[in-house]
Motif scaffolding. Structure first.
Motif, PDB file in Angstrom:
ATOM      1  N   ALA A 116       0.826  -1.207   0.000  1.00  0.00           N
ATOM      2  CA  ALA A 116       0.000   0.000   0.000  1.00  0.00           C
ATOM      3  C   ALA A 116       0.861   1.259   0.000  1.00  0.00           C
ATOM      4  CB  ALA A 116      -0.919  -0.001   1.221  1.00  0.00           C
ATOM      5  N   ASP A 117       2.109   1.131   0.439  1.00  0.00           N
ATOM      6  CA  ASP A 117       3.045   2.258   0.470  1.00  0.00           C
ATOM      7  C   ASP A 117       3.878   2.340  -0.810  1.00  0.00           C
ATOM      8  OD1 ASP A 117       4.278   4.468   1.850  1.00  0.00           O
ATOM      9  OD2 ASP A 117       6.028   3.185   2.186  1.00  0.00           O
ATOM     10  N   GLY A 118       3.577   1.502  -1.784  1.00  0.00           N
ATOM     11  CA  GLY A 118       4.282   1.569  -3.059  1.00  0.00           C
ATOM     12  C   GLY A 118       5.512   0.687  -3.154  1.00  0.00           C
ATOM     13  N   VAL A 119       5.774  -0.133  -2.147  1.00  0.00           N
ATOM     14  CA  VAL A 119       6.923  -1.042  -2.196  1.00  0.00           C
ATOM     15  C   VAL A 119       6.587  -2.202  -3.140  1.00  0.00           C
ATOM     16  CG1 VAL A 119       8.412  -2.596  -0.878  1.00  0.00           C
ATOM     17  CG2 VAL A 119       7.652  -0.430   0.138  1.00  0.00           C
ATOM     18  N   VAL A 120       7.431  -2.414  -4.136  1.00  0.00           N
ATOM     19  CA  VAL A 120       7.193  -3.486  -5.113  1.00  0.00           C
ATOM     20  C   VAL A 120       8.068  -4.699  -4.847  1.00  0.00           C
ATOM     21  CG1 VAL A 120       6.378  -1.921  -6.909  1.00  0.00           C
ATOM     22  CG2 VAL A 120       8.833  -2.464  -6.763  1.00  0.00           C
ATOM     23  N   TYR A 121       9.157  -4.494  -4.124  1.00  0.00           N
ATOM     24  CA  TYR A 121      10.002  -5.620  -3.723  1.00  0.00           C
ATOM     25  C   TYR A 121      10.530  -5.355  -2.323  1.00  0.00           C
ATOM     26  CZ  TYR A 121      13.680  -9.064  -3.330  1.00  0.00           C
ATOM     27  OH  TYR A 121      14.453 -10.108  -2.883  1.00  0.00           O
ATOM     28  N   ALA A 122      10.451  -6.369  -1.457  1.00  0.00           N
ATOM     29  CA  ALA A 122      10.922  -6.215  -0.082  1.00  0.00           C
ATOM     30  C   ALA A 122      11.596  -7.488   0.387  1.00  0.00           C
ATOM     31  CB  ALA A 122       9.767  -5.869   0.855  1.00  0.00           C
ATOM     32  N   GLU A 123      12.638  -7.311   1.190  1.00  0.00           N
ATOM     33  CA  GLU A 123      13.233  -8.406   1.928  1.00  0.00           C
ATOM     34  C   GLU A 123      13.030  -8.106   3.402  1.00  0.00           C
ATOM     35  OE1 GLU A 123      16.565  -9.486  -1.485  1.00  0.00           O
ATOM     36  OE2 GLU A 123      17.267  -8.912   0.520  1.00  0.00           O
ATOM     37  N   VAL A 124      12.268  -8.965   4.062  1.00  0.00           N
ATOM     38  CA  VAL A 124      11.882  -8.742   5.455  1.00  0.00           C
ATOM     39  C   VAL A 124      12.548  -9.811   6.314  1.00  0.00           C
ATOM     40  CG1 VAL A 124       9.970  -8.554   7.084  1.00  0.00           C
ATOM     41  CG2 VAL A 124       9.693  -7.733   4.728  1.00  0.00           C
ATOM     42  N   HIS A 154      -1.077 -11.856  -2.208  1.00  0.00           N
ATOM     43  CA  HIS A 154      -2.357 -12.046  -2.903  1.00  0.00           C
ATOM     44  C   HIS A 154      -3.360 -10.957  -2.528  1.00  0.00           C
ATOM     45  CE1 HIS A 154      -1.324 -15.769  -4.865  1.00  0.00           C
ATOM     46  NE2 HIS A 154      -1.056 -16.387  -3.724  1.00  0.00           N
ATOM     47  N   ARG A 155      -3.436 -10.623  -1.257  1.00  0.00           N
ATOM     48  CA  ARG A 155      -4.359  -9.567  -0.832  1.00  0.00           C
ATOM     49  C   ARG A 155      -3.983  -8.228  -1.474  1.00  0.00           C
ATOM     50  NH1 ARG A 155      -4.352 -10.062   5.686  1.00  0.00           N
ATOM     51  NH2 ARG A 155      -4.894 -12.272   5.917  1.00  0.00           N
ATOM     52  N   ALA A 156      -2.691  -7.954  -1.514  1.00  0.00           N
ATOM     53  CA  ALA A 156      -2.241  -6.705  -2.130  1.00  0.00           C
ATOM     54  C   ALA A 156      -2.636  -6.658  -3.593  1.00  0.00           C
ATOM     55  CB  ALA A 156      -0.721  -6.570  -1.981  1.00  0.00           C
ATOM     56  N   ARG A 157      -2.463  -7.778  -4.290  1.00  0.00           N
ATOM     57  CA  ARG A 157      -2.824  -7.814  -5.696  1.00  0.00           C
ATOM     58  C   ARG A 157      -4.320  -7.585  -5.881  1.00  0.00           C
ATOM     59  NH1 ARG A 157       0.145 -11.781  -6.897  1.00  0.00           N
ATOM     60  NH2 ARG A 157      -1.333 -13.484  -6.582  1.00  0.00           N
ATOM     61  N   ASP A 158      -5.128  -8.135  -4.977  1.00  0.00           N
ATOM     62  CA  ASP A 158      -6.580  -7.909  -5.045  1.00  0.00           C
ATOM     63  C   ASP A 158      -6.920  -6.435  -4.843  1.00  0.00           C
ATOM     64  OD1 ASP A 158      -6.994 -10.602  -5.460  1.00  0.00           O
ATOM     65  OD2 ASP A 158      -7.475 -11.048  -3.361  1.00  0.00           O
ATOM     66  N   ASP A 159      -6.049  -5.720  -4.117  1.00  0.00           N
ATOM     67  CA  ASP A 159      -6.257  -4.284  -3.888  1.00  0.00           C
ATOM     68  C   ASP A 159      -5.615  -3.424  -4.965  1.00  0.00           C
ATOM     69  OD1 ASP A 159      -7.686  -4.718  -1.564  1.00  0.00           O
ATOM     70  OD2 ASP A 159      -5.919  -4.590  -0.271  1.00  0.00           O
ATOM     71  N   GLY A 160      -5.059  -4.063  -5.989  1.00  0.00           N
ATOM     72  CA  GLY A 160      -4.447  -3.319  -7.082  1.00  0.00           C
ATOM     73  C   GLY A 160      -3.000  -2.933  -6.851  1.00  0.00           C
ATOM     74  N   ASN A 161      -2.365  -3.561  -5.855  1.00  0.00           N
ATOM     75  CA  ASN A 161      -0.963  -3.262  -5.547  1.00  0.00           C
ATOM     76  C   ASN A 161      -0.093  -4.479  -5.840  1.00  0.00           C
ATOM     77  OD1 ASN A 161      -1.617  -0.667  -4.454  1.00  0.00           O
ATOM     78  ND2 ASN A 161      -2.257  -1.693  -2.571  1.00  0.00           N
ATOM     79  N   ARG A 162       1.100  -4.221  -6.339  1.00  0.00           N
ATOM     80  CA  ARG A 162       2.018  -5.300  -6.679  1.00  0.00           C
ATOM     81  C   ARG A 162       3.172  -5.327  -5.694  1.00  0.00           C
ATOM     82  NH1 ARG A 162       4.864  -6.310 -12.578  1.00  0.00           N
ATOM     83  NH2 ARG A 162       6.413  -7.850 -11.895  1.00  0.00           N
ATOM     84  N   ILE A 163       3.499  -6.515  -5.166  1.00  0.00           N
ATOM     85  CA  ILE A 163       4.656  -6.645  -4.298  1.00  0.00           C
ATOM     86  C   ILE A 163       5.167  -8.082  -4.326  1.00  0.00           C
ATOM     87  CG2 ILE A 163       3.353  -7.208  -2.199  1.00  0.00           C
ATOM     88  CD1 ILE A 163       5.474  -5.541  -0.645  1.00  0.00           C
ATOM     89  N   ARG A 164       6.468  -8.221  -4.172  1.00  0.00           N
ATOM     90  CA  ARG A 164       7.112  -9.510  -3.958  1.00  0.00           C
ATOM     91  C   ARG A 164       7.927  -9.402  -2.681  1.00  0.00           C
ATOM     92  NH1 ARG A 164      11.315 -12.706  -8.045  1.00  0.00           N
ATOM     93  NH2 ARG A 164      11.925 -14.340  -6.559  1.00  0.00           N
TER      94      ARG A 164
END
Length: 386
Positions: A116-124, A154-164
């Protein structure tokens, strides 16, 4: 050990560029694609989730049961200057992360919040050994967190946001389970885990205590980063690189101690600083967190400004979003305000992050060329119609 403060020839600091009118506003910063390499799972919980999980799990030690007040308490405790209060904040987040359901939920919400903050790739990153109190095995903990990250994606994608999201398994410096955690990281490397880390107090717990784990990972051709150069300075960085062979430096902000800037603006890089720059070793810089720990006294005074101008492989990160009251957008907003950064600067930091990620080269390149650069190009094009 070679003295890291032995200095190389004098250089000139590149002059600050003349800024165009393309300084991004808050909305553009939020929409800009971002890459995050240094974020702790137990440092980013939603306050409301902490309260609900405490109720569900019977955890009775929270300082406040009101989510808004609890969130304020976390930030104030982390910003108090008291190490005891700062460490106490993590006892509460880890305290409610002891069941499979809690780990899945926290990981899923982490992915959602970052997306939701615009992060498209993260290592946590997280330390599996800190979540054993309710009887889970290390394997069950890793599988729960991986499941949560996939659910959050998956939830992010349903909200129109992309992240890995990729996981980094962390071993604690003061403990003796690094070999075991390293072997688990390698075991799950094709199932969501992208690397290994050690964390905890640097002073008194050098990375060399865990050489067996690092040698194992190198034999397995697996990636690892090391928390170094946050609180202990140049010897910590030197050991992480030269004795342990770290791919990245977790924080690494104290490399500034090996850079001298004269009154006339000339700069001298010590041999360690020159090595870090020449080898393109990524620095996982966390500006707001660094202010809390005293590595800088203001955003404008943060070493990231000089490191960017000198061309170090600097990246921008959040560290602990709850404790620092921050996000990737907030970090970028503060840097834009402090250094007049434009979208080109934010793109530079973002590409640095993606280049330094622990996923395969072709996948990094695809993210840069198909997601990050087009996203910034779209934002820059908006200026043509203003």
């Amino acid at each position: 050990m070679t003295r890291p403060t032995s200095h190389a020839p004098t250089l000139s600091i590149p002059a600050a560029r003349t800024r165009a009118s393309s300084t991004p506003d808050q909305d553009q910063i939020r929409r800009a694609p971002k890459v995050l390499l240094h974020d702790h799972l137990d440092g980013g919980l939603r306050p409301g989730t902490i309260v609900e999980l405490a109720h569900e799990t019977g955890y009775q030690h929270l300082p406040d049961s009101d989510p808004a007040k609890l969130g304020t308490w976390f930030h104030e405790a982390a910003d108090s200057g008291s190490l005891e209060r700062y460490l106490e904040t993590f006892s509460h987040t880890v305290g409610v992360m002891q069941t499979r359901e809690a780990l899945v939920r926290v990981a899923a919400e982490c992915a959602e919040d970052l997306a939701a903050d615009g992060v498209v790739y993260a290592e946590v990153r997280y330390a599996p050994e800190q979540h054993l109190e309710a009887g889970l095995t290390l394997e069950e903990i890793i599988e729960a967190v991986n499941e949560g990250f996939r659910e959050g994606e998956h939830r992010a994608r349903d909200d129109g946001n992309r992240i890995r999201v990729g996981a980094l398994l962390t071993a604690m410096r003061h403990a003796a389970r690094s070999q075991e955690i390293a072997e688990l990281a390698n075991r799950y490397r094709d199932d969501g885990v992208v690397g290994f880390d050690i964390a905890g107090a640097e002073a008194g717990f050098p990375p060399t205590r865990h050489l067996d784990a690092f040698e194992y990972l190198k034999r397995e051709n697996f990636h690892f980063t090391i928390h170094a150069g946050e609180g202990f300075g140049l010897p910590s960085i030197w050991q992480a690189l030269q004795w342990c062979g770290a791919d990245r430096l977790g924080h690494g902000v104290r490399i500034i101690d090996d850079i001298r800037v004269a009154d006339d603006g000339s700069v001298e890089l010590g041999r360690l600083a020159a090595y870090v720059r020449d080898k393109r070793i990524p620095l996982e810089l966390c500006p707001t967190s660094n202010l809390q720990t005293g590595a800088a006294d203001s955003y404008a005074g943060h070493p990231i400004g000089l490191l960017r101008r000198l061309g170090f492989r600097a990246t921008v990160n959040t560290d602990n979003r709850l404790m620092s009251g921050t996000s990737m957008s907030h970090e970028f907003e503060q840097l834009v305000a402090a250094f007049d950064y434009t979208l080109d600067d934010l793109l530079w930091f973002t590409v640095n992050g993606m280049k330094s990620a622990f996923i395969p080269f072709d996948e990094r390149l695809a993210m840069i060329n198909e997601v990050i650069k087009p996203g910034y190009a779209e934002l820059k094009a908006e200026w043509l119609f203003r």
